[in-house]
Write a protein that holds these residues in place. Structure first.
Motif, PDB file in Angstrom:
ATOM      1  N   GLY A 131     -42.452  76.438 -17.842  1.00 40.19           N
ATOM      2  CA  GLY A 131     -42.309  77.749 -18.465  1.00 40.19           C
ATOM      3  C   GLY A 131     -43.535  78.126 -19.281  1.00 40.19           C
ATOM      4  N   THR A 132     -44.137  77.138 -19.940  1.00 39.85           N
ATOM      5  CA  THR A 132     -45.345  77.384 -20.723  1.00 39.85           C
ATOM      6  C   THR A 132     -46.501  77.810 -19.829  1.00 39.85           C
ATOM      7  N   VAL A 133     -46.686  77.093 -18.723  1.00 41.78           N
ATOM      8  CA  VAL A 133     -47.781  77.411 -17.797  1.00 41.78           C
ATOM      9  C   VAL A 133     -47.592  78.809 -17.215  1.00 41.78           C
ATOM     10  N   GLU A 134     -46.360  79.123 -16.854  1.00 42.06           N
ATOM     11  CA  GLU A 134     -46.068  80.437 -16.264  1.00 42.06           C
ATOM     12  C   GLU A 134     -46.363  81.570 -17.259  1.00 42.06           C
ATOM     13  N   LEU A 135     -45.935  81.393 -18.519  1.00 42.40           N
ATOM     14  CA  LEU A 135     -46.175  82.444 -19.509  1.00 42.40           C
ATOM     15  C   LEU A 135     -47.660  82.526 -19.855  1.00 42.40           C
ATOM     16  N   ALA A 136     -48.325  81.380 -19.911  1.00 45.75           N
ATOM     17  CA  ALA A 136     -49.772  81.395 -20.160  1.00 45.75           C
ATOM     18  C   ALA A 136     -50.490  82.224 -19.100  1.00 45.75           C
ATOM     19  N   GLN A 137     -50.075  82.057 -17.842  1.00 46.47           N
ATOM     20  CA  GLN A 137     -50.667  82.827 -16.744  1.00 46.47           C
ATOM     21  C   GLN A 137     -50.397  84.316 -16.914  1.00 46.47           C
ATOM     22  N   ARG A 138     -49.158  84.676 -17.273  1.00 45.07           N
ATOM     23  CA  ARG A 138     -48.809  86.097 -17.476  1.00 45.07           C
ATOM     24  C   ARG A 138     -49.614  86.716 -18.602  1.00 45.07           C
ATOM     25  N   LEU A 139     -49.742  86.002 -19.716  1.00 40.87           N
ATOM     26  CA  LEU A 139     -50.511  86.519 -20.857  1.00 40.87           C
ATOM     27  C   LEU A 139     -51.983  86.687 -20.472  1.00 40.87           C
ATOM     28  N   TRP A 140     -52.513  85.712 -19.757  1.00 42.42           N
ATOM     29  CA  TRP A 140     -53.915  85.747 -19.333  1.00 42.42           C
ATOM     30  C   TRP A 140     -54.175  86.962 -18.436  1.00 42.42           C
ATOM     31  N   GLU A 141     -53.272  87.191 -17.507  1.00 44.22           N
ATOM     32  CA  GLU A 141     -53.446  88.313 -16.578  1.00 44.22           C
ATOM     33  C   GLU A 141     -53.242  89.650 -17.281  1.00 44.22           C
ATOM     34  N   ARG A 142     -52.304  89.713 -18.211  1.00 42.56           N
ATOM     35  CA  ARG A 142     -52.022  90.977 -18.905  1.00 42.56           C
ATOM     36  C   ARG A 142     -53.169  91.376 -19.819  1.00 42.56           C
ATOM     37  N   VAL A 143     -53.670  90.451 -20.606  1.00 45.35           N
ATOM     38  CA  VAL A 143     -54.776  90.783 -21.517  1.00 45.35           C
ATOM     39  C   VAL A 143     -56.058  91.000 -20.717  1.00 45.35           C
ATOM     40  N   ASP A 144     -56.258  90.174 -19.703  1.00 43.26           N
ATOM     41  CA  ASP A 144     -57.361  90.378 -18.753  1.00 43.26           C
ATOM     42  C   ASP A 144     -58.720  90.468 -19.450  1.00 43.26           C
ATOM     43  N   ARG A 145     -58.977  89.530 -20.343  1.00 45.49           N
ATOM     44  CA  ARG A 145     -60.263  89.443 -21.030  1.00 45.49           C
ATOM     45  C   ARG A 145     -60.723  87.991 -21.032  1.00 45.49           C
ATOM     46  N   PRO A 146     -62.001  87.736 -20.715  1.00 45.56           N
ATOM     47  CA  PRO A 146     -62.461  86.342 -20.626  1.00 45.56           C
ATOM     48  C   PRO A 146     -62.497  85.621 -21.967  1.00 45.56           C
ATOM     49  N   ASN A 147     -62.473  86.382 -23.072  1.00 43.41           N
ATOM     50  CA  ASN A 147     -62.562  85.757 -24.396  1.00 43.41           C
ATOM     51  C   ASN A 147     -61.198  85.538 -25.043  1.00 43.41           C
ATOM     52  N   LEU A 148     -60.162  85.504 -24.199  1.00 48.03           N
ATOM     53  CA  LEU A 148     -58.816  85.213 -24.694  1.00 48.03           C
ATOM     54  C   LEU A 148     -58.588  83.708 -24.762  1.00 48.03           C
ATOM     55  N   PHE A 149     -57.823  83.275 -25.758  1.00 51.83           N
ATOM     56  CA  PHE A 149     -57.291  81.915 -25.816  1.00 51.83           C
ATOM     57  C   PHE A 149     -55.769  82.005 -25.791  1.00 51.83           C
ATOM     58  N   ILE A 150     -55.137  81.172 -24.986  1.00 48.63           N
ATOM     59  CA  ILE A 150     -53.684  81.052 -24.989  1.00 48.63           C
ATOM     60  C   ILE A 150     -53.324  79.864 -25.879  1.00 48.63           C
ATOM     61  N   LYS A 151     -52.499  80.113 -26.907  1.00 51.07           N
ATOM     62  CA  LYS A 151     -52.102  79.034 -27.813  1.00 51.07           C
ATOM     63  C   LYS A 151     -50.895  78.285 -27.241  1.00 51.07           C
ATOM     64  N   ILE A 152     -51.062  76.986 -27.066  1.00 52.55           N
ATOM     65  CA  ILE A 152     -50.005  76.118 -26.554  1.00 52.55           C
ATOM     66  C   ILE A 152     -49.815  74.967 -27.538  1.00 52.55           C
ATOM     67  N   PRO A 153     -48.590  74.727 -28.004  1.00 56.23           N
ATOM     68  CA  PRO A 153     -48.387  73.634 -28.965  1.00 56.23           C
ATOM     69  C   PRO A 153     -48.541  72.260 -28.328  1.00 56.23           C
ATOM     70  N   ALA A 154     -49.021  71.314 -29.125  1.00 57.24           N
ATOM     71  CA  ALA A 154     -49.330  69.972 -28.635  1.00 57.24           C
ATOM     72  C   ALA A 154     -48.114  69.051 -28.657  1.00 57.24           C
TER      73      ALA A 154
END
Length: 362
Positions: free
Chosen positions: A120-143
């Protein structure tokens, strides 16, 4: 006032602002901080968004549009937050270009309810990445343990990641391993490693809050644990990214996963308000600060050179002394991760409540 921030920047510390709002974006405040206060990145979280939404009339037109289109609460949150982050990315884009993608980054968090859901994390990370569509985005994922394979998989897809909620040195090494593994997978798939970046957000002040609460009021160890922990994290960073494994990736254009000092606002008023900035000055690091801490450092912070490198043994002694006092390092960091996830969940619930209230009155 910005001379002190300039000195911090020149010492190799990237200054990031731990805050974002549409008001900051539309009034030019964020651009001004970039221009005059050496801010080269932005981090966000659900509480920051909730606060901005609750106070900001600037969101009303988009909220009305979302409501008119029948958006549910999840869609509304997704659209409101990604809009702000996309616009902040555009403001920071010149910094990104100037620093060859090292800085100029804006972070957005995956929903904390997915902290134990790798896929679910990977899927949402992909959606956020595609929606913002900027190379200088970071997706925050907890460790979290489940977050580690999600970090590797997200990096392997060519998506840049801000790994958050790191307290323990062991988990930090796992995070760096996940990053390197993700890069190896990306390289195997023929991706350009130079376009992928990551930071590892090592939380600072909360360690002191937890440890100090277990110490006597007059203990000389009070206020020492957090900085010691972060300094040992830096030692681990140096060791891992000077290894043959890391060098092989760096030779292919990969970037080191820089340590980011998070939670650097002082929680105990007995401590100097710039404590977690001044004591963690080291090249190739990031310090993400609330505006209050940023302005405090601009006013009276001091840069006396590198305050991390070469102080690893001193840091080890602090943790050893705590163990002698009956304070278990493993117990502390495990407790902090549990509480951190609870705070993430509470933060998300606050955002849901705030957005729902805005939709209801739109």
């Amino acid at each position: 006032m910005s001379d002190r921030l300039a000195a911090l920047s020149e010492a190799g510390v990237s200054i990031w602002l731990d805050d974002l709002s549409r008001e900051r974006i539309e009034t030019g405040n964020l651009a001004e901080l970039v221009e005059s206060k050496h801010v080269v990145g932005v981090t966000t979280n659900p509480t920051i968004f909730a606060s901005a939404l609750a106070k900001g009339e600037r969101y009303e037109p988009q909220v009305r549009e979302l409501k008119a289109n029948g958006a549910d609460i999840d869609t509304a949150i997704f659209e409101l937050t990604t809009t702000d982050v996309q616009r902040a990315c555009d403001i920071l884009r010149p910094v990104y270009d100037r620093t060859d993608g090292v800085d100029g980054r804006v972070s957005i968090e995956v929903e904390p309810g997915l902290a134990h859901d790798t896929d679910g994390t990977v899927e949402l990370a992909q959606r956020l990445w595609e929606r913002v569509d900027r190379p200088n985005l970071f997706i925050k994922i907890p460790a979290t343990r489940e977050g580690l394979p999600a970090i590797a998989a997200t990096i392997a897809r060519g998506i840049s990641v801000n790994v958050t909620l790191i307290f323990s040195l062991e988990r930090y090494r796992d995070v760096m391993d996940a990053y390197l593994y993700g890069l190896e997978q990306a390289a195997a798939e023929g991706r350009d490693l130079s376009t992928i970046a990551s930071v590892a957000s090592f939380f600072v002040s909360r360690v002191d809050s937890e440890v100090d609460g277990r110490l006597p009021e007059d203990s000389p160890l009070r206020g020492k644990a957090a900085i010691a922990n972060a300094r040992l994290a830096h030692e681990a960073f140096v060791q891992v990214f000077s290894s043959e494994r890391a060098r092989a990736l760096l030779d292919q254009g990969a970037k080191p996963q820089r340590p980011l000092w998070a939670s650097t606002g002082v929680k105990d008023p007995a401590y100097p308000d710039t404590l977690y900035v001044q004591e963690l000055v080291v090249a190739d690091s990031v310090n993400t600060m609330p505006e209050k801490t940023l302005l405090a450092f601009a006013d009276h912070g001091e840069v006396t050179g590198d305050t991390v490198t070469g102080r690893y043994d001193e840091a080890r002694d602090v943790l050893a002394d705590l163990e002698k006092q009956g304070i278990s390092y493993d117990e502390v960091v495990d407790q902090l991760e549990v509480e951190g996830l609870q705070k993430f969940d509470a933060s998300w619930a606050e955002l849901v409540e705030t957005v729902q209230a805005e939709l209801d009155k739109a």
